[in-house]
Design an enzyme around this catalytic site. Structure first.
Site, short mmCIF file in Angstrom:
data_model
loop_
_atom_site.label_atom_id
_atom_site.label_comp_id
_atom_site.label_asym_id
_atom_site.label_seq_id
_atom_site.Cartn_x
_atom_site.Cartn_y
_atom_site.Cartn_z
N THR A 129 11.45 -2.02 11.67
CA THR A 129 12.54 -1.90 10.85
C THR A 129 13.22 -0.55 10.93
O THR A 129 14.37 -0.44 10.44
CB THR A 129 12.18 -2.33 9.57
OG1 THR A 129 11.22 -1.54 8.78
CG2 THR A 129 11.71 -3.84 9.49
N HIS A 133 1.81 4.24 15.91
CA HIS A 133 1.69 2.62 15.69
C HIS A 133 1.80 2.03 17.10
O HIS A 133 0.99 1.19 17.18
CB HIS A 133 3.05 2.35 14.73
CG HIS A 133 2.79 2.81 13.42
ND1 HIS A 133 2.50 1.61 12.61
CD2 HIS A 133 2.77 3.84 12.87
CE1 HIS A 133 2.53 2.23 11.31
NE2 HIS A 133 2.56 3.60 11.29
N GLY A 186 0.87 -1.30 0.19
CA GLY A 186 -0.04 0.00 0.05
C GLY A 186 0.82 1.29 -0.13
O GLY A 186 1.85 1.23 0.32
#
Length: 621
Positions: free
Chosen positions: A38, A55, A13
């Site tokens: 990451t 997040h 996406g």
């Protein structure tokens, strides 16, 4: 692969497309998740730090966070080391590619890093969701660095898409499955064909599988059977020592070289099964939970070596067809038995219809007709040893084809009498009390035929009263070749760590014989349904097999197990995917748990309050 048809998924996406939220929803039902971040750097960028905090706020407290930072090899190592009961969410591959291209790592073989990551995804035993930016829809960057990044990320996305079971594209918060996934039915693949030594396969027939949105049509013929037939022994040659009728034939696939009493075969995990049963009490399931189906969950967990077992996906139905002569087959319609064997070979009949409904394939092996048990040994030792090896190879074939459970079925004339004789010879059971009645079409009983069978079993037991009772001796004298093949199958399945669903007299007789060759075999067997036969119930009790269900089914060997298989699968799926009950998550303030008791599954410490005033034992005034 999991019950919703994926084990590894790549979610693509653009920026702010909702890809991360969708990826998190895919693993929301997991008991715990390892969130692999990451991204590296950005400590001086407030806007970047705000994104990271957003997040973090979305993640449940039961999740753990691990960071790969500037070392992209850490992600490959995590995937390689992850166990089958773990769930990983990697967000995202853009940060991973940036670390791969870091000038501090150059010169470096970046393509090798991408290939190693793809291989780790293919080989991982864990459930993994990878999030990555889709760069194919944007303009080509105007800088060399930008072009290098998009090229590397595009190459990585292609490699990971090829390695994953499912690929989803998220646009404006709306996911579309490009391949696999729970929103797109997966077309059944070509059924694997078992290829045991000294056997031949037959042609395939495709099976139509109805989609959930349409009413199911009458069941089509089952997936194509694999007919396995013994062939003539090869001519003597340079390898005659390996091809002869000897029980030291190398069983390379299983890593063993000999079938003999006292074999040391693997055992299921002694901890995973009980831990999985105990874990059921903490799941977010209403009422009393899974009840008797917990037996299936415990069995699956022990045989898979994990507390959260996966649902059996690849099922192989092994049908062993044999014949006898003498009183053991009194009342048997030989033509009807042959008709049912031929139906199984064509993927038709009751077993074929049930196998088709469960996406199972069928393997049929015919054995030679043996003699009358009341007259003398029904076969010779050489044939028994060959039958044991044939059964072992059937298990090897199922393992090599990727099957994770075997349903043992039988269509053998006189199998009930043979199993009764084996039970009586090995346990001292009363044959008359356990021999099933002879039922003929029309739900009628032929008691005259039953008495003939009783007499045959009685005479056979009297004949061998002073004979050795070793495993091969019992098979040679009264068991027969079909029981020998089933025994070899149980041994081979234990060696390859494949669980076996036994159902009916043939499987029980094989279990009783196999325990004298390797006692570990019974721990790889599950009795899904008790049925109506006292022979099966008493034999299972001797073997220590607790039937999961007792519904009173009496459909014949293999059919009972296939009938209840969907319920077993459902229970295992619920046990592995259901989260812990919110009241047991240990959050401060939930159900009165305090900071010291905020541990999953542990209650708060109880402290007795100080009494207000004198107690009942007080004598003071």
């Amino acid at each position: 692969m999991s019950e919703d048809r994926w084990n590894t998924v790549l979610v693509l996406g653009g920026i702010r497309s909702g890809k991360s939220g969708f990826a998190e929803s895919l693993v929301a039902g997991a008991p715990s998740v390892r969130y692999v971040a990451t991204a590296a750097g950005g400590e001086d960028d407030p806007e970047w730090l705000e994104r990271i905090e957003q997040h973090q706020r979305r993640r449940p407290q039961s999740w753990t966070t691990e960071e790969t930072g500037a070392d992209p090899s850490l992600l490959t190592e995590m995937l390689t080391a992850a166990g089958p009961d773990e769930t990983l969410l990697v967000d995202d591959l853009g940060g991973w590619v940036a670390a791969v291209l870091n000038p501090a790592r150059q010169p470096n073989d970046d393509e090798a890093d991408v290939a190693a990551l793809a291989d780790a995804v293919r080989a991982t035993r864990a459930r993994v969701v990878l999030v990555s930016p889709e760069v194919g829809l944007s303009l080509v960057p105007v800088t060399p660095v930008g072009r290098a990044f998009t090229d590397a990320l595009g190459t990585t996305n292609q490699a990971l898409a090829a390695a994953c079971d499912g690929v989803a594209l998220v646009v404006a918060g709306q996911p579309t499955w490009l391949r696999g996934g729970p929103l797109e039915p997966v077309a059944p693949g070509e059924p694997a064909v078992a290829a045991p030594v000294a056997s031949r396969p037959v042609a395939s027939r495709p099976v139509a599988v109805p989609t959930p949105s349409t009413p199911a049509p009458p069941p089509p013929p089952a997936q194509p059977p694999t007919v396995v037939e013994p062939v003539a022994a090869p001519e003597p040659g340079p390898l005659a020592a390996l091809q002869g009728a000897t029980m030291t034939l190398p069983l390379v696939a299983s890593g063993l070289t000999e079938i003999k009493p006292g074999m040391d075969l693997p055992l299921p995990s002694s901890e995973s099964g009980p831990d999985a049963r105990e874990r059921l009490a903490s799941l977010d399931l209403p009422g009393g939970g899974l009840g008797a189906l917990g037996e299936a969950v415990e069995f699956a967990a022990a045989t898979q070596g994990t507390v959260t077992p996966r649902v059996w996906a690849g099922v192989r139905v092994v049908v062993i067809a044999g014949g006898r002569t003498g009183g053991a087959v009194a009342g048997v319609d030989s033509a009807d038995v042959e008709r049912r064997i031929a139906e199984a070979e064509r993927g038709e009949g009751l077993l074929g219809r049930l196998a088709a409904r469960h996406d199972a394939d069928i393997s049929v092996l015919r054995t030679a007709t043996t003699g009358a048990m009341e007259d003398g040994p029904i076969t010779d030792e050489e044939s028994v040893e060959a039958a044991l090896r044939d059964g072992w190879r059937l298990a090897d074939g199922a393992a090599d084809a990727g099957r994770d459970v075997i349903v043992l079925a039988g269509i053998s004339a006189g199998a009930e009498a043979a199993a009764t004789a084996v039970l009586a010879a090995t346990t001292g059971a009363e044959a008359v009390a356990t021999l099933p009645r002879v039922q003929v079409p029309g739900a009628r009983f032929d008691d005259a035929a039953w008495m003939q069978r009783c007499a045959a079993v009685r005479d056979a037991l009297h004949r061998i009263r002073q004979e050795p009772r070793g495993a091969v001796d019992v098979l040679r004298e009264i068991g027969g070749l079909d029981v020998a093949v089933a025994t070899g199958l149980l041994l081979g399945a234990a060696a390859r760590r494949i669980p076996v669903l036994v159902d009916g007299p043939l499987g029980i007789a094989a279990g009783l014989v196999a325990r004298d060759l390797a006692s570990q075999t019974r721990h790889w067997c599950l009795l899904p349904e008790a049925g109506t036969l006292s022979l099966v119930k008493q034999g299972a009790d001797v073997l220590g097999l607790t039937p999961v269900l007792q519904t009173g089914l009496d459909l014949g060997e293999g059919a009972n197990a296939l009938s209840v298989l969907p319920l077993l699968r459902t229970a295992i799926g619920l046990a592995s995917t259901s989260p812990v009950h919110p009241a047991l998550l240990g959050e401060v303030g939930d159900d009165g748990l305090d900071d010291d008791a905020a541990v999953i599954g542990e209650p708060a410490e109880f402290a007795e309050p100080d009494p207000h005033g004198p107690g009942p034992a007080t004598t003071g005034v």
